[in-house]
Structure formats: structure tokens, C-alpha cells
Design a protein around this motif. Structure first.
Motif, PDB file in Angstrom:
ATOM      1  N   UNK A   1       0.837  -1.208   0.000  1.00 16.95           N
ATOM      2  CA  UNK A   1       0.000   0.000   0.000  1.00 16.95           C
ATOM      3  C   UNK A   1       0.868   1.253   0.000  1.00 16.95           C
ATOM      4  N   UNK A   2       0.354   2.314   0.608  1.00 17.64           N
ATOM      5  CA  UNK A   2       1.150   3.544   0.713  1.00 17.64           C
ATOM      6  C   UNK A   2       2.095   3.423   1.901  1.00 17.64           C
ATOM      7  N   UNK A   3       3.293   3.909   1.712  1.00 16.84           N
ATOM      8  CA  UNK A   3       4.272   3.798   2.797  1.00 16.84           C
ATOM      9  C   UNK A   3       3.975   4.845   3.868  1.00 16.84           C
ATOM     10  N   UNK A   4       3.958   4.369   5.118  1.00 15.20           N
ATOM     11  CA  UNK A   4       3.712   5.253   6.256  1.00 15.20           C
ATOM     12  C   UNK A   4       5.047   5.658   6.900  1.00 15.20           C
ATOM     13  N   UNK A   5       5.920   4.672   7.054  1.00 18.76           N
ATOM     14  CA  UNK A   5       7.184   4.951   7.730  1.00 18.76           C
ATOM     15  C   UNK A   5       8.274   3.982   7.312  1.00 18.76           C
ATOM     16  N   UNK A   6       9.504   4.429   7.443  1.00 19.77           N
ATOM     17  CA  UNK A   6      10.651   3.567   7.119  1.00 19.77           C
ATOM     18  C   UNK A   6      11.702   3.781   8.196  1.00 19.77           C
ATOM     19  N   UNK A   7      12.332   2.689   8.598  1.00 15.62           N
ATOM     20  CA  UNK A   7      13.330   2.799   9.654  1.00 15.62           C
ATOM     21  C   UNK A   7      14.502   1.862   9.362  1.00 15.62           C
ATOM     22  N   UNK A   8      15.674   2.222   9.824  1.00  9.63           N
ATOM     23  CA  UNK A   8      16.847   1.401   9.530  1.00  9.63           C
ATOM     24  C   UNK A   8      17.891   1.545  10.632  1.00  9.63           C
ATOM     25  N   UNK A   9      18.639   0.467  10.855  1.00  3.34           N
ATOM     26  CA  UNK A   9      19.834   0.534  11.706  1.00  3.34           C
ATOM     27  C   UNK A   9      21.012   0.034  10.898  1.00  3.34           C
ATOM     28  N   UNK A  10      22.070   0.793  10.886  1.00  2.89           N
ATOM     29  CA  UNK A  10      23.260   0.398  10.132  1.00  2.89           C
ATOM     30  C   UNK A  10      24.417   0.219  11.113  1.00  2.89           C
ATOM     31  N   UNK A  11      25.055  -0.952  11.060  1.00  3.66           N
ATOM     32  CA  UNK A  11      26.142  -1.265  11.994  1.00  3.66           C
ATOM     33  C   UNK A  11      27.457  -1.349  11.232  1.00  3.66           C
ATOM     34  N   UNK A  12      28.174  -0.225  11.195  1.00  4.34           N
ATOM     35  CA  UNK A  12      29.446  -0.220  10.477  1.00  4.34           C
ATOM     36  C   UNK A  12      30.572  -0.745  11.345  1.00  4.34           C
ATOM     37  N   UNK A  13      31.715  -0.900  10.695  1.00  2.00           N
ATOM     38  CA  UNK A  13      32.916  -1.317  11.416  1.00  2.00           C
ATOM     39  C   UNK A  13      33.676  -0.081  11.895  1.00  2.00           C
TER      40      UNK A  13
ATOM     41  N   UNK B   1      28.991  -4.867  11.396  1.00  2.00           N
ATOM     42  CA  UNK B   1      28.650  -5.037   9.981  1.00  2.00           C
ATOM     43  C   UNK B   1      27.187  -5.329   9.731  1.00  2.00           C
ATOM     44  N   UNK B   2      26.694  -4.705   8.633  1.00  2.00           N
ATOM     45  CA  UNK B   2      25.357  -4.939   8.089  1.00  2.00           C
ATOM     46  C   UNK B   2      24.239  -4.106   8.704  1.00  2.00           C
ATOM     47  N   UNK B   3      23.028  -4.342   8.206  1.00  2.00           N
ATOM     48  CA  UNK B   3      21.953  -3.414   8.552  1.00  2.00           C
ATOM     49  C   UNK B   3      20.581  -4.079   8.535  1.00  2.00           C
ATOM     50  N   UNK B   4      19.622  -3.341   9.097  1.00  2.00           N
ATOM     51  CA  UNK B   4      18.223  -3.748   9.035  1.00  2.00           C
ATOM     52  C   UNK B   4      17.433  -2.602   8.428  1.00  2.00           C
ATOM     53  N   UNK B   5      16.369  -2.947   7.694  1.00  2.00           N
ATOM     54  CA  UNK B   5      15.455  -1.924   7.152  1.00  2.00           C
ATOM     55  C   UNK B   5      14.033  -2.453   7.298  1.00  2.00           C
ATOM     56  N   UNK B   6      13.156  -1.621   7.833  1.00  2.00           N
ATOM     57  CA  UNK B   6      11.732  -1.964   7.872  1.00  2.00           C
ATOM     58  C   UNK B   6      10.945  -0.867   7.182  1.00  2.00           C
ATOM     59  N   UNK B   7      10.019  -1.280   6.308  1.00  2.00           N
ATOM     60  CA  UNK B   7       9.140  -0.309   5.659  1.00  2.00           C
ATOM     61  C   UNK B   7       7.712  -0.673   6.044  1.00  2.00           C
ATOM     62  N   UNK B   8       6.993   0.292   6.617  1.00  2.00           N
ATOM     63  CA  UNK B   8       5.631   0.045   7.098  1.00  2.00           C
ATOM     64  C   UNK B   8       4.647   0.733   6.153  1.00  2.00           C
ATOM     65  N   UNK B   9       3.707  -0.045   5.605  1.00  2.00           N
ATOM     66  CA  UNK B   9       2.739   0.520   4.669  1.00  2.00           C
ATOM     67  C   UNK B   9       1.320   0.387   5.186  1.00  2.00           C
TER      68      UNK B   9
END
Ligand SMILES: NC(=O)c1ccc[n+]([C@@H]2O[C@H](COP(=O)([O-])OP(=O)(O)OC[C@H]3O[C@@H](n4cnc5c(N)ncnc54)[C@H](O)[C@@H]3O)[C@@H](O)[C@H]2O)c1
Length: 335
Positions: free
Chosen positions: A144-156, A238-246
Motif C-alpha cells: 500500500x502507501x508507505x507510512x514509515x521507514x526505519x533502519x539501523x546500520x552497523x558499520x565497522x 557489519x550490516x543493517x536492518x530496514x523496515x518499511x511500514x505501509x
């Protein structure tokens, strides 16, 4: 043209990753390398069976056998090298972040346009399978339409001191979160506002230079979507998470392996060892860099369209510079 001949400029950490990726592609030939550090260039030449080492990038650019260059030097050098490469008629793959000022980004875009060459910026998340798949789902309206997006990025923790320097690397915000800023824009379109806070919480380098090693940012996009992100050089490995809420569902991407039910502790006793309990899928390394390399070669062979472009790299920098200003002033910035 059936095979693209490449010259690599800068032979440090990411150059090895990019050479690994290009070496896998039969339509690409790694021909030459240059680095101000001759030993680093010699190592890359022999590791990837290249034919030539040049003392300067100007000499490499004068080689008519080279169709395209892969720029892997520290960020403030990207503009001058890109402009000279474009003037020499070379196509350009340039590592992110594109540059540290909008003036440099604009000059890069203009040079590439004048010369009629391709410029691709190294945002490899776009070519890492779950992120590309999510983009398709979003465009097809799966959630559907995106309401929110969130992410955590874990660099070195950075491999060199220059990453902390605001005039060269820009800390975790400019250097590493350029990836997430581009991904968010790719998914949701232009940013309307950004507010960021961050600081030098852990690392001596960040404290010395007064740049951030941990950052949080909150966005509003022009289409009304909300966004927020966390980026860190110290709280993961290292690596990341992404969530998109619609309005119709959620897309969740988590590149950390075995995260569900796991308990993770980062102890700082041994900086170079993988923290207890931390394990990622290595998917960026396996697919992301190779995907972007393949896309660059396919673009030059007329089988794909340039992506991400210099204009897109510039928009990420525009938002990052405003986020940086927000971090300094405590104000919400409008784009
Ligand atoms: N896409 C990614 O995930 C990713 C990861 C790491 C780094 N990067 C980016 O790649 C770039 C390089 O980072 P790195 O980690 O490889 O840094 P690095 O310090 O390991 O390597 C940079 C190399 O460039 C050389 N160099 C500097 N100036 C030069 C010049 N004028 N001509 C030729 N060589 C020159 C240095 O001697 C060094 O060997 C940065 O912009 C960084 O942000 C991207």
C-alpha cells in the motif's frame, strides 16, 4: 565494445572489494591500477593479474586502452579525479560518498554531462537482492502507501584516521549513512525535512576530530512518509536492518543472521575480533558489490541504464550536509 577495460584509481581497502567484483565478470578486464602508495598499487596489480601500474592517475587516464575507471580514493579526491576522467573520455564508477560539498557534486555532474560519459555512484545496497526486491514491491504497491521507514546500520570501526576528519571522511554520518540516505530516497522520493543528533561517544578518532561515531536521524519525506535511522561505528559488527511500514503491510529486511532470540554483547576488549553473538549473512559482500559492478559494465555495453547517477549521489549529499548542520545546530532542516 564487447569487453570493458578498467583502470583502478586508489588501491586501498575498498579497491580490493571492487576488484574482486569486477574480476568475476567476463565482460570486464582489470588492466591498470594507480595509487600514491606504490606498494598498495603493486599488491593490487599482482593480486588481480593486471598488466600495468601507473605512478599517477593522470598517467592512467592518458592510457587509450582504458575505457572506464573505478575510483576508490578518499572522498575529497573524487571530484578532481572524476572531472579529469570525464575530460579524458573515460566512463566512471565512483565510490560513495560522491564528494563532501555540493559544489564538487555539481562540477562532477557537469563534467560528465559535457563529456557524454557514464557516472555511477557506488551505492551497492541498491544491487543487494532484498533491497532491490523491496523496491519492486514498493513500486508495485504491495504494501500500500508507505507510512514509515526505519533502519539501523552497523558499520565497522574505520580502517584509517581520515574517515573521522570532517574535511576528508566526515564521520559515520557522511561516510557510512550515505548508503541509507540514498536507499531511503530511492524508496520514498525526496526528503522534506531532516533532524539529526549524534556524537563522538566511543572512538578516539571521532573525539579528536569532533565528528560522530553514532548518529540518529529523523525525516519527513515530500510524500508525507516518516523515516528514522540509526547508524553506528561501535555498536555492532557489519550490516543493517530496514523496515518499511505501509497501509497494507510491512517489508522487513534484516541482514543479521540468527538475530531472533539471540543475545548480543559487544565487548570492547578486543577491537579486531568479531563480538560475541554477532553474525551477519555476508550478503552485501557476496551480491551487492558484484551487482553494482555488473550494472556498470552492462550500462557501458548498452544493456542497462545508468544508476545510481551523479544527480542521485548529489541529492544524498545535499540531505547529508543538512543532517550534519542539524546535528550542529539542533534544528530541523528543510530540504
Ligand atoms: N561502498 C562501500 O561500502 C565502501 C566501503 C569502504 C569505503 N568506501 C569509500 O571508498 C573510498 C576509499 O575508501 P577505502 O576504505 O578504500 O580507503 P583506504 O584509505 O583504505 O584507501 C584509499 C587509497 O587511496 C589512495 N589514494 C589517496 N589519494 C590518492 C590519489 N590522489 N591518487 C591515487 N591514490 C590515492 C591511498 O593511498 C589509499 O591506498 C572512500 O570514499 C570511502 O568512503 C566505500
Amino acid at each position: 565494445m564487447e569487453q570493458v577495460t578498467l583502470g583502478v584509481i586508489g588501491a586501498g581497502r575498498i579497491a580490493h572489494v571492487m576488484c574482486d567484483a569486477y574480476a568475476e565478470l567476463p565482460q570486464a578486464k582489470l588492466l591498470a591500477v594507480t595509487d600514491v602508495n606504490r606498494a598498495a598499487a603493486d599488491t593490487v596489480k599482482s593480486k588481480y593479474g593486471m598488466e600495468k601500474v601507473y605512478a599517477t592517475y593522470e598517467e592512467l587516464l592518458a592510457d587509450d586502452a582504458i575505457h572506464a575507471v573505478v575510483i576508490c580514493t578518499p572522498t575529497p579526491t573524487h571530484a578532481a579525479i572524476t572531472i579529469k576522467a570525464a575530460e579524458a573520455g573515460k566512463h566512471i564508477f565512483c565510490q560513495k560518498p560522491m564528494a563532501l560539498t555540493l559544489e564538487d557534486c555539481d562540477a562532477m555532474v557537469a563534467a560528465v554531462k559535457n563529456a557524454g560519459v557514464v557516472l555511477q555512484i557506488g551505492f551497492m545496497l541498491r544491487f543487494t537482492p532484498p533491497f532491490g526486491e523491496a523496491k519492486k514491491w514498493l513500486d508495485e504497491g504491495e504494501i500500500g502507501d508507505v507510512v514509515g521507514i526505519t533502519s539501523s546500520l552497523f558499520g565497522w570501526v574505520p580502517s584509517a584516521d581520515w574517515f573521522y576528519d570532517p574535511k576528508i571522511g566526515g564521520g559515520v554520518l557522511i561516510d557510512s549513512l550515505s548508503h541509507t540516505f540514498d536507499l531511503f530516497r530511492w524508496y520514498n522520493g525526496d526528503f522534506a525535512t531532516v533532524y539529526a543528533s549524534g556524537g563522538a561517544f566511543v572512538l578516539d578518532g571521532a573525539k579528536r576530530y569532533g565528528t560522530a561515531d553514532n548518529v540518529m536521524a529523523h525525516f519527513r519525506f515530500r510524500n508525507g512518509t516518516m523515516g528514522n535511522l540509526y547508524g553506528s561505528w561501535t555498536s555492532g559488527y557489519g550490516d543493517l536492518t530496514v523496515q518499511v511500514y505501509g497501509t497494507n503491510g510491512t517489508i522487513s529486511i534484516d541482514l543479521m543472521e540468527k538475530q531472533g532470540g539471540s543475545f548480543y554483547i559487544r565487548n570492547r576488549r578486543n577491537e579486531s575480533s568479531r563480538p560475541q553473538g554477532w553474525s551477519n549473512m555476508g550478503i552485501l559482500w557476496k551480491y551487492g558489490y558484484q551487482g553494482e559492478a555488473r550494472h556498470f559494465i552492462n550500462t557501458l555495453l548498452g544493456k542497462a541504464k545508468p544508476m545510481p547517477t551523479g544527480e542521485e549521489g548529489r541529492e544524498a549529499i545535499r540531505a547529508l550536509l543538512l543532517a550534519s548542520k542539524s546535528m550542529r545546530t539542533g534544528k530541523i532542516m528543510k530540504l
